[in-house]
Motif scaffolding. Structure first.
Motif, PDB file in Angstrom:
ATOM      1  N   ASP A   1       2.698   4.593  -1.716  1.00  0.00           N
ATOM      2  CA  ASP A   1       2.320   5.590  -2.721  1.00  0.00           C
ATOM      3  C   ASP A   1       3.266   5.566  -3.917  1.00  0.00           C
ATOM      4  O   ASP A   1       3.066   6.304  -4.892  1.00  0.00           O
TER       5      ASP A   1
ATOM      6  N   LEU B   1       0.825  -1.205   0.000  1.00  0.00           N
ATOM      7  CA  LEU B   1       0.000   0.000   0.000  1.00  0.00           C
ATOM      8  C   LEU B   1       0.862   1.258   0.000  1.00  0.00           C
ATOM      9  O   LEU B   1       0.510   2.279   0.583  1.00  0.00           O
TER      10      LEU B   1
ATOM     11  N   ALA C   1      -0.521   5.075   0.320  1.00  0.00           N
ATOM     12  CA  ALA C   1      -1.326   5.223  -0.890  1.00  0.00           C
ATOM     13  C   ALA C   1      -2.620   5.968  -0.584  1.00  0.00           C
ATOM     14  O   ALA C   1      -3.150   5.909   0.533  1.00  0.00           O
TER      15      ALA C   1
ATOM     16  N   PRO D   1      -6.275   3.628   0.665  1.00  0.00           N
ATOM     17  CA  PRO D   1      -5.612   2.333   0.818  1.00  0.00           C
ATOM     18  C   PRO D   1      -6.578   1.152   0.899  1.00  0.00           C
ATOM     19  O   PRO D   1      -6.235   0.053   0.464  1.00  0.00           O
TER      20      PRO D   1
ATOM     21  N   ARG E   1      -9.477   0.705  -0.708  1.00  0.00           N
ATOM     22  CA  ARG E   1      -9.878   0.335  -2.068  1.00  0.00           C
ATOM     23  C   ARG E   1      -8.721  -0.361  -2.789  1.00  0.00           C
ATOM     24  O   ARG E   1      -8.905  -1.362  -3.484  1.00  0.00           O
ATOM     25  N   LEU E   2      -7.516   0.181  -2.616  1.00  0.00           N
ATOM     26  CA  LEU E   2      -6.350  -0.417  -3.253  1.00  0.00           C
ATOM     27  C   LEU E   2      -6.111  -1.837  -2.741  1.00  0.00           C
ATOM     28  O   LEU E   2      -5.807  -2.751  -3.519  1.00  0.00           O
TER      29      LEU E   2
ATOM     30  N   GLU F   1      -8.420  -4.255  -4.394  1.00  0.00           N
ATOM     31  CA  GLU F   1      -8.004  -4.552  -5.764  1.00  0.00           C
ATOM     32  C   GLU F   1      -6.842  -5.539  -5.792  1.00  0.00           C
ATOM     33  O   GLU F   1      -6.838  -6.516  -6.562  1.00  0.00           O
ATOM     34  N   ILE F   2      -5.845  -5.283  -4.951  1.00  0.00           N
ATOM     35  CA  ILE F   2      -4.653  -6.137  -4.931  1.00  0.00           C
ATOM     36  C   ILE F   2      -5.001  -7.556  -4.517  1.00  0.00           C
ATOM     37  O   ILE F   2      -4.591  -8.537  -5.167  1.00  0.00           O
TER      38      ILE F   2
ATOM     39  N   ARG G   1       5.024  -0.785  -4.975  1.00  0.00           N
ATOM     40  CA  ARG G   1       3.822  -1.624  -4.996  1.00  0.00           C
ATOM     41  C   ARG G   1       4.007  -2.807  -5.948  1.00  0.00           C
ATOM     42  O   ARG G   1       3.617  -3.939  -5.632  1.00  0.00           O
TER      43      ARG G   1
END
Length: 257
Positions: free
Chosen positions: A72, A70, A110, A113, A115-116, A119-120, A77
């Motif tokens: 930026d 996570l 990020a 974070p 939401r990210l 996704e990951i 990443r």
């Protein structure tokens, strides 16, 4: 009653080499949680493991201690993501069923974070399904992260993700460090936990700190269907600590049968 077999994380097993560690675990009929620290190749490990009658049931994506999923920084990443993907490939090649991951040590940098992270780990879940393994997410406790530090929070995250091959795991020390009752948390989420790591306060071997493991191990012995693994920081006498904590945990399990 199915009593879960006991494993140990590679860095906590006494021995100078992987061969020595495997030999010790084989003599005790335990399994190994291998550590992928990014500094080794898989092929020599496969060759070494083939000489022992010992299962490797879990593999740690250990570089996540320093690489942040996570971050930026897109490059970081990508490096962290690739490390997890490599660890999944290792697990599949070794016949392991589980990969240990974390969301982030420290603070996520990020934007958005949560939401990210969804996704990951959605991508990880699809890849894990193809490989026939599980990716487990370890809550790190409030002393090590500000992002979803508790078991309840990671459980909610995994539930929202809805990926069969992404599951919750737990560590007894991290539960304690978040201010939660270890026994109550383990009992509440026992059916959801893919792997339970046993560690005492201050990352000491179980039975050598301040945690009461009796109620935890009673619940584990009676109902737990996941992986049970010792994970702690070895001290001045690793062999004596290992012998003590193996006996301590196994006696608690036997007493609960």
């Amino acid at each position: 009653m199915r009593v879960p077999s006991l494993g140990c994380t590679e860095f906590a097993v006494p021995g100078r080499t992987l061969e020595e560690k495997l030999g010790l675990l084989e003599s005790r009929r335990m399994w190994l949680e291998l550590v992928n620290d990014g500094d080794r190749r898989l092929e020599p490990i496969l060759t070494t493991v083939s000489n022992f009658n010992i299962p490797i049931l879990s593999v740690q994506a250990n570089r996540l201690h320093s690489l942040r999923l996570l971050s930026d920084d897109l490059g970081e990443r990508r490096a962290a993501t690739r490390h997890v993907e490599e660890t999944m490939e290792w697990a599949a090649a070794l016949g392991a069923e589980n990969v240990v991951t974390t969301l982030v040590f420290g603070d996520p940098a990020a934007k958005d974070p949560y939401r990210l992270a969804l996704e990951i780990f959605r991508d990880f879940g699809w890849q894990a399904e193809e490989l026939g393994i599980t990716v487990s997410v370890e809550p790190l406790g409030r002393n090590r992260t500000s992002f979803l530090p508790r078991v309840s929070e990671v459980h909610s995250f995994v539930s929202e993700l809805g990926q069969e091959h992404v599951r919750l795991m737990a560590d007894t020390m991290h539960i304690h460090d978040s201010g939660d009752d270890v026994r109550e948390v383990v009992i509440e989420y026992l059916d959801e936990i893919s792997e339970l790591q046993l560690r005492d306060t201050d990352s000491r071997p179980p039975g050598m700190g301040r945690l009461d493991f009796s109620g935890v191990m009673e619940a584990v012995a009676r109902k737990f269907k996941g992986l049970l693994c010792l994970e702690y920081k070895p001290g001045a006498n690793p062999k004596a600590e290992f012998d003590f904590t193996c006996g301590f945990v196994l006696r608690l399990i036997a007493a609960a049968r």
